[in-house]
Design an enzyme around this catalytic site. Sequence first.
Site, mmCIF file in Angstrom:
data_model
loop_
_atom_site.group_PDB
_atom_site.id
_atom_site.type_symbol
_atom_site.label_atom_id
_atom_site.label_comp_id
_atom_site.label_asym_id
_atom_site.label_seq_id
_atom_site.Cartn_x
_atom_site.Cartn_y
_atom_site.Cartn_z
ATOM 1 N N HIS A 179 19.555 -54.629 -9.034
ATOM 2 C CA HIS A 179 20.555 -55.247 -8.160
ATOM 3 C C HIS A 179 19.993 -55.297 -6.749
ATOM 4 O O HIS A 179 19.430 -54.299 -6.263
ATOM 5 C CB HIS A 179 21.832 -54.402 -8.183
ATOM 6 C CG HIS A 179 23.061 -55.125 -7.751
ATOM 7 N ND1 HIS A 179 24.315 -54.798 -8.226
ATOM 8 C CD2 HIS A 179 23.251 -56.154 -6.897
ATOM 9 C CE1 HIS A 179 25.223 -55.597 -7.681
ATOM 10 N NE2 HIS A 179 24.593 -56.430 -6.850
ATOM 11 N N ILE A 187 21.645 -60.693 -7.814
ATOM 12 C CA ILE A 187 21.497 -60.913 -6.377
ATOM 13 C C ILE A 187 22.870 -61.327 -5.868
ATOM 14 O O ILE A 187 23.387 -62.383 -6.211
ATOM 15 C CB ILE A 187 20.386 -61.944 -6.066
ATOM 16 C CG1 ILE A 187 20.249 -62.143 -4.560
ATOM 17 C CG2 ILE A 187 20.571 -63.251 -6.812
ATOM 18 C CD1 ILE A 187 18.974 -62.880 -4.148
ATOM 19 N N GLU A 188 23.466 -60.451 -5.066
ATOM 20 C CA GLU A 188 24.886 -60.606 -4.747
ATOM 21 C C GLU A 188 25.115 -60.933 -3.277
ATOM 22 O O GLU A 188 24.602 -60.261 -2.375
ATOM 23 C CB GLU A 188 25.633 -59.322 -5.116
ATOM 24 C CG GLU A 188 27.135 -59.417 -4.924
ATOM 25 C CD GLU A 188 27.899 -58.268 -5.586
ATOM 26 O OE1 GLU A 188 29.112 -58.160 -5.320
ATOM 27 O OE2 GLU A 188 27.297 -57.502 -6.359
ATOM 28 N N VAL A 189 25.907 -61.982 -3.053
ATOM 29 C CA VAL A 189 26.356 -62.417 -1.724
ATOM 30 C C VAL A 189 25.185 -62.528 -0.744
ATOM 31 O O VAL A 189 25.154 -61.916 0.325
ATOM 32 C CB VAL A 189 27.477 -61.507 -1.170
ATOM 33 C CG1 VAL A 189 28.166 -62.183 0.010
ATOM 34 C CG2 VAL A 189 28.512 -61.191 -2.230
#
Length: 268
Positions: A116, A160-162
């Site tokens: 992540h 892959i977040e925000v």
Amino acid sequence: MPRTRPTVADLQSLKGKRQLSKLRVFSMEEAEAAERAGIDIISVPYDLIFDPRFRDAAPTCFAIPGDEQSKMGATTDEILRTAVKLRAASADAMYCSASLQTIRRLRDEHIPVCGHVGLIPAHATWTGGFKAVGKTAGSAAFVWKQVKDLEAAGAFAAEIEVVPAEMASAISRRTPLIMISMGAGAGCDAQYLFSEDVLGTHRGHYPRHAKRYRDLAAEFDRIQNERIAAFSEYADDIQSGAYPAPQHMVGVDAEELRKFEAFLESQA
């Protein structure tokens, strides 16, 4: 042609060729719905993977159990033991946001790991809270370093977040990792949403990247109101004598009733 359950190598071969779909599911019913809808990857709670009915419900979905242990501060050895059990129970990979040391240990035991980067909820204090990461060249370089660290540790994929779409796309093109976008645009290799957001099952906050396809919260409200109405009618029928009616009771021959009453009188 019948759909088959993909391997890590199958998913890697699709990088840059088509977008994969990923969904977080919370129940057996949702897992079955994801299977029938053709979702490629599902994130699942541990107890769902350990349920022997799981692969009957979702035989061809690539299943990645969620990050339940590292959020609770489990050690590398504890995470590894659980990962081995999850793999034996038909998990295809392991999501892990714990240390790089833990990810390397899992990889050394041939357990595929999805890491992540960007906004990692469990580690958000280090990036300024629950907000976008990578809006500047410097912070995007930090996300790129996270990706390179995961590559070196042996991960095969990363959420892959925000992260801004342009930054995420530039990163995705330059890494062999399967980059799974949660609010990071269409330039990655997969798109990821939670079932509760897709189905609209709650009245709380919906993130910017979520898209509601149904309003099941309203349907749940309607069903709850129907429950209340039915229970109220039942209680009213009891008070009025409308329930139980003759059709709800077992009858008896009048002569048999007379004999029984006579027997009771004799016992008085």
